[in-house]
Structures are given as structure tokens and as C-alpha cells.
Design a protein around this motif. Structure first.
Motif, PDB file in Angstrom:
ATOM      1  N   ILE A  20       0.872  -1.261  -0.134  1.00 42.45           N
ATOM      2  CA  ILE A  20      -0.025   0.002  -0.004  1.00 42.45           C
ATOM      3  C   ILE A  20       0.981   1.211   0.048  1.00 42.45           C
ATOM      4  CG2 ILE A  20      -0.201   0.143   2.456  1.00 42.45           C
ATOM      5  CD1 ILE A  20      -3.220   0.890   2.123  1.00 42.45           C
ATOM      6  N   THR A  21       0.460   2.196  -0.807  1.00 42.28           N
ATOM      7  CA  THR A  21       1.315   3.722  -0.733  1.00 42.28           C
ATOM      8  C   THR A  21       0.564   4.732  -0.636  1.00 42.28           C
ATOM      9  OG1 THR A  21       0.439   4.204  -2.922  1.00 42.28           O
ATOM     10  CG2 THR A  21       2.349   2.441  -2.694  1.00 42.28           C
ATOM     11  N   ASN A  22       1.117   6.014  -0.321  1.00 41.84           N
ATOM     12  CA  ASN A  22       0.270   7.064   0.054  1.00 41.84           C
ATOM     13  C   ASN A  22      -0.651   7.460  -1.303  1.00 41.84           C
ATOM     14  OD1 ASN A  22       1.777   7.277   2.556  1.00 41.84           O
ATOM     15  ND2 ASN A  22       3.075   8.950   1.577  1.00 41.84           N
ATOM     16  N   MET A  23      -0.356   6.847  -2.275  1.00 39.06           N
ATOM     17  CA  MET A  23      -1.275   7.144  -3.422  1.00 39.06           C
ATOM     18  C   MET A  23      -2.555   6.549  -3.397  1.00 39.06           C
ATOM     19  SD  MET A  23      -2.019   8.741  -6.407  1.00 39.06           S
ATOM     20  CE  MET A  23      -3.479   8.349  -7.159  1.00 39.06           C
ATOM     21  N   HIS A  24      -2.400   5.328  -2.710  1.00 41.38           N
ATOM     22  CA  HIS A  24      -3.652   4.441  -2.446  1.00 41.38           C
ATOM     23  C   HIS A  24      -4.416   5.388  -1.395  1.00 41.38           C
ATOM     24  CE1 HIS A  24      -1.405   0.743  -3.374  1.00 41.38           C
ATOM     25  NE2 HIS A  24      -2.315   1.086  -4.547  1.00 41.38           N
ATOM     26  N   SER A 224       3.460   4.547  -7.423  1.00 42.06           N
ATOM     27  CA  SER A 224       2.800   3.024  -7.626  1.00 42.06           C
ATOM     28  C   SER A 224       3.613   2.005  -6.739  1.00 42.06           C
ATOM     29  CB  SER A 224       2.897   2.652  -9.173  1.00 42.06           C
ATOM     30  OG  SER A 224       4.201   2.341  -9.430  1.00 42.06           O
ATOM     31  N   SER A 225       2.722   0.842  -6.600  1.00 41.71           N
ATOM     32  CA  SER A 225       3.333  -0.249  -5.934  1.00 41.71           C
ATOM     33  C   SER A 225       4.538  -0.946  -6.630  1.00 41.71           C
ATOM     34  CB  SER A 225       2.223  -1.264  -5.693  1.00 41.71           C
ATOM     35  OG  SER A 225       1.260  -0.658  -4.836  1.00 41.71           O
ATOM     36  N   THR A 226       4.596  -0.997  -7.964  1.00 42.00           N
ATOM     37  CA  THR A 226       5.666  -1.440  -8.700  1.00 42.00           C
ATOM     38  C   THR A 226       6.857  -0.538  -8.755  1.00 42.00           C
ATOM     39  OG1 THR A 226       4.020  -2.018 -10.609  1.00 42.00           O
ATOM     40  CG2 THR A 226       6.177  -1.996 -11.092  1.00 42.00           C
ATOM     41  N   LYS A 227       6.886   0.680  -8.585  1.00 42.10           N
ATOM     42  CA  LYS A 227       8.033   1.749  -8.345  1.00 42.10           C
ATOM     43  C   LYS A 227       8.473   1.489  -7.160  1.00 42.10           C
ATOM     44  CE  LYS A 227       6.553   4.851 -12.043  1.00 42.10           C
ATOM     45  NZ  LYS A 227       6.075   6.097 -12.339  1.00 42.10           N
ATOM     46  N   ILE A 228       7.653   1.271  -5.927  1.00 43.60           N
ATOM     47  CA  ILE A 228       8.056   0.987  -4.662  1.00 43.60           C
ATOM     48  C   ILE A 228       9.050  -0.113  -4.618  1.00 43.60           C
ATOM     49  CG2 ILE A 228       7.364   0.480  -2.356  1.00 43.60           C
ATOM     50  CD1 ILE A 228       6.811   3.564  -3.358  1.00 43.60           C
ATOM     51  N   ARG A 229       8.548  -1.351  -5.345  1.00 39.66           N
ATOM     52  CA  ARG A 229       9.110  -2.668  -5.115  1.00 39.66           C
ATOM     53  C   ARG A 229      10.458  -2.428  -5.809  1.00 39.66           C
ATOM     54  NH1 ARG A 229       4.303  -4.340  -6.696  1.00 39.66           N
ATOM     55  NH2 ARG A 229       5.082  -5.407  -8.840  1.00 39.66           N
ATOM     56  N   ARG A 230      10.650  -1.646  -6.977  1.00 42.88           N
ATOM     57  CA  ARG A 230      11.725  -1.580  -7.742  1.00 42.88           C
ATOM     58  C   ARG A 230      13.072  -0.740  -6.956  1.00 42.88           C
ATOM     59  NH1 ARG A 230       9.870   1.429 -12.401  1.00 42.88           N
ATOM     60  NH2 ARG A 230       9.419  -0.743 -13.413  1.00 42.88           N
ATOM     61  N   ALA A 231      12.390   0.222  -6.048  1.00 44.45           N
ATOM     62  CA  ALA A 231      13.172   0.925  -5.333  1.00 44.45           C
ATOM     63  C   ALA A 231      13.747   0.250  -4.145  1.00 44.45           C
ATOM     64  CB  ALA A 231      12.531   2.088  -5.014  1.00 44.45           C
ATOM     65  N   VAL A 242       5.347   5.842   1.065  1.00 39.92           N
ATOM     66  CA  VAL A 242       4.724   5.188   1.787  1.00 39.92           C
ATOM     67  C   VAL A 242       4.456   5.525   3.470  1.00 39.92           C
ATOM     68  CG1 VAL A 242       5.074   3.035   0.469  1.00 39.92           C
ATOM     69  CG2 VAL A 242       6.323   3.209   2.520  1.00 39.92           C
ATOM     70  N   PRO A 243       3.369   5.276   4.053  1.00 42.82           N
ATOM     71  CA  PRO A 243       3.515   5.705   5.566  1.00 42.82           C
ATOM     72  C   PRO A 243       4.770   5.196   6.139  1.00 42.82           C
ATOM     73  CG  PRO A 243       1.076   5.092   4.686  1.00 42.82           C
ATOM     74  CD  PRO A 243       2.066   4.485   3.741  1.00 42.82           C
ATOM     75  N   ASP A 244       4.970   6.073   7.258  1.00 41.36           N
ATOM     76  CA  ASP A 244       6.193   5.400   7.971  1.00 41.36           C
ATOM     77  C   ASP A 244       6.263   4.240   8.619  1.00 41.36           C
ATOM     78  OD1 ASP A 244       7.377   7.939   7.292  1.00 41.36           O
ATOM     79  OD2 ASP A 244       6.961   9.064   9.087  1.00 41.36           O
TER      80      ASP A 244
END
Length: 281
Positions: A20-24, A224-231, A242-244
Motif C-alpha cells: 500500500i502507498t500514499n497514493m492509495h 505506484s506499488s511497482t515503483k516502490i518494489r523496484r526502489a 509510503v506511510p512511515d
């Protein structure tokens, strides 16, 4: 328009939430502002419903972790909550069925409230008449419940979700009709997405366009979750994306790596597998 005349709405977001991300979370705020701003609706609750493991999407980690992260993300929210029903199903559950589950749950809770209300009986009346009167009032209240008194569940999504309706065998046509006709869609459009054009080019979406609410996101946010996982795979920071509490949980359990991204590689996505099999049958 008085609050009593407004249709109460529950926003339901289905998806992987991986993570889950801040965008969601922003989707809920944007949708709430828009719906309340129409003067016709009053958003009373938001529900996050993570998909179960049987969805078989590439890189999808355990629903156990995804649910916990969603709960951490909404810990301080006064109106958005996480529901585990979909994530606990052994088999992948169609979005139309998830919507129906939550709508029926709302209807049942309203019925319980009405039926538990005390029934006043006038002295001297026969018990049989009182019972008949109560049965009649319960039937009448049930009919009213189905029309006026129950909040309406609407599906909240991004433009990519809307456009997925055009992917062959990903959705049953009857499910799309049910989602749009019986519930409705609130779609937050991202920069570069032409959702209106997509609706125009689809006969089924065009037919139900009055039940599709397009919300422009003027403060662009391309998380996006995809970009979060890539990072995370590259050892880069995801702070403020994402939330702390979610970041801390990911780091504590080392959730995303090159190995986790290979999960379900070569496995056909559950809806594609089911719908393709049914077409062949």
C-alpha cells in the motif's frame, strides 16, 4: 440539499496493495471530496480490500503481510478501514462478488438495527394481530432498506483499473455490467490517462457512463506499488512514498527483493485462467 436527502456512499477499493502507498490513501480523499462536492452524496466510509494469494500475480507477497501493512497505513484514519474477507478466500474472488458481499453486509446490519427496535403494542390488542403487524412492518422495512436506507457501495479505482476492462479474458462482460450497473465506479484519473476516451470507445462503459464518476487529480501523484518494489530491490529509499509504519514493517520483515519479485513467475493470472477455461468449455 439536506444530509437526509443525500445518498450515503461506502467507497471500496480492491487490489493487490503490494505494498500500500500514499497514493492509495489519496484516492480515498480525492473521491470523498468529489462525491461530497456534488451535493448528492455523503461518503461515510472507505474500505480497503486486499486480494487473496490465489490471484497469482507476479511478485505478489503473502496476503498476511499486505493486510497488516494496509492496517498500519490506515491506523490513524477516522473513516478508512481494512477488510480481510477477500484476502481470506481460498480461491480468487471476482470483484463483482466482493462488491455484493459488502452491499449485503450493509443491508444485513441495517435490517438488524430495524428488527431489534422495540415494537409498541397497544393494550387490549390480541397477540396474533400484534404478530401479524410486526411481520408486515418487518417486510415493509426490508423493502425500504433495499431502496432508501442502506448506503451504496461504489468501487474506487485508478484509470489503469478502468482500462483493464479492455484486456481480453481479464473480466467477464457480465461482471463489468454488474459492477457498473448495480454499484458504480469512481475513477481517479492520472496524468497521461484519457479515461473519457476509453469510455467513449467501449460500448458497455458508454452505456453506464452516468454511473462512472471521473475525478481529475490536479495535484499529480505518480506513486505506484511497482515503483516502490523496484526502489526496494535497488536499495533506494521509499520514505514519504509510503506511510512511515509501512516502511518500518517492510524493512523489519525484508519483504521485497529480487527473489520475491519472481514469485508466481510463469503462473497464469487467476482471472485469465478461469475466464479462458470457461470460454473454451
Amino acid at each position: 440539499m439536506e444530509n437526509s436527502e443525500k445518498t450515503e456512499v461506502v467507497l471500496l477499493a480492491c487490489g493487490s496493495f503490494n505494498p500500500i502507498t500514499n497514493m492509495h490513501l489519496r484516492l480515498f480523499e480525492l473521491a470523498k471530496d468529489y462525491m461530497n462536492g456534488t451535493g448528492k452524496y455523503k461518503v461515510i466510509k472507505g474500505i480497503i480490500s486486499p486480494v487473496g494469494d490465489a490471484y497469482k500475480k507476479k511478485g505478489l507477497i503473502s496476503a498476511h503481510h499486505r493486510v497488516i501493512m494496509a492496517e498500519l497505513a490506515t491506523k490513524n484514519s477516522k473513516w478508512v478501514e481494512v477488510d480481510t474477507w477477500e484476502s481470506l478466500q481460498k480461491e480468487w474472488t471476482e470483484t463483482a462478488k466482493v462488491l455484493r458481499h459488502h452491499q449485503e453486509k450493509l443491508e444485513a446490519s441495517i435490517c438488524d438495527l430495524q428488527q431489534n427496535s422495540p415494537v409498541l403494542q397497544k393494550p387490549g390488542r390480541k397477540r396474533k394481530w400484534a404478530e401479524q403487524k410486526q411481520d408486515f412492518s418487518e417486510k415493509k422495512s426490508l423493502e425500504q432498506t433495499k431502496t432508501k436506507g442502506v448506503p451504496k457501495v461504489k468501487l474506487l479505482c485508478g484509470a489503469d483499473f478502468l482500462e483493464s476492462f479492455g484486456v481480453p479474458n481479464l473480466w467477464k462482460s457480465e461482471d463489468i455490467t454488474k459492477i457498473l450497473g448495480d454499484y458504480g465506479l469512481i475513477c481517479i484519473t492520472r496524468a497521461g490517462n484519457d479515461a473519457q476516451k476509453f469510455i467513449y470507445e467501449s460500448d458497455v462503459l458508454w452505456k453506464h457512463q452516468n454511473n462512472i464518476h471521473l475525478v481529475n487529480e490536479w495535484i499529480t501523484n505518480d506513486i505506484s506499488s511497482t515503483k516502490i518494489r523496484r526502489a526496494l530491490r535497488r536499495g533506494q529509499s521509499i520514505r514519504y512514498l509510503v506511510p512511515d509504519l509501512v516502511q518500518e514493517y517492510i524493512e523489519k520483515h525484508n519483504l521485497y527483493s529480487s527473489e520475491s519479485e519472481e514469485r508466481n513467475v510463469g503462473v497464469v493470472l487467476a482471472p485469465l485462467q478461469r475466464n479462458t477455461t470457461e470460454v473454451k468449455a
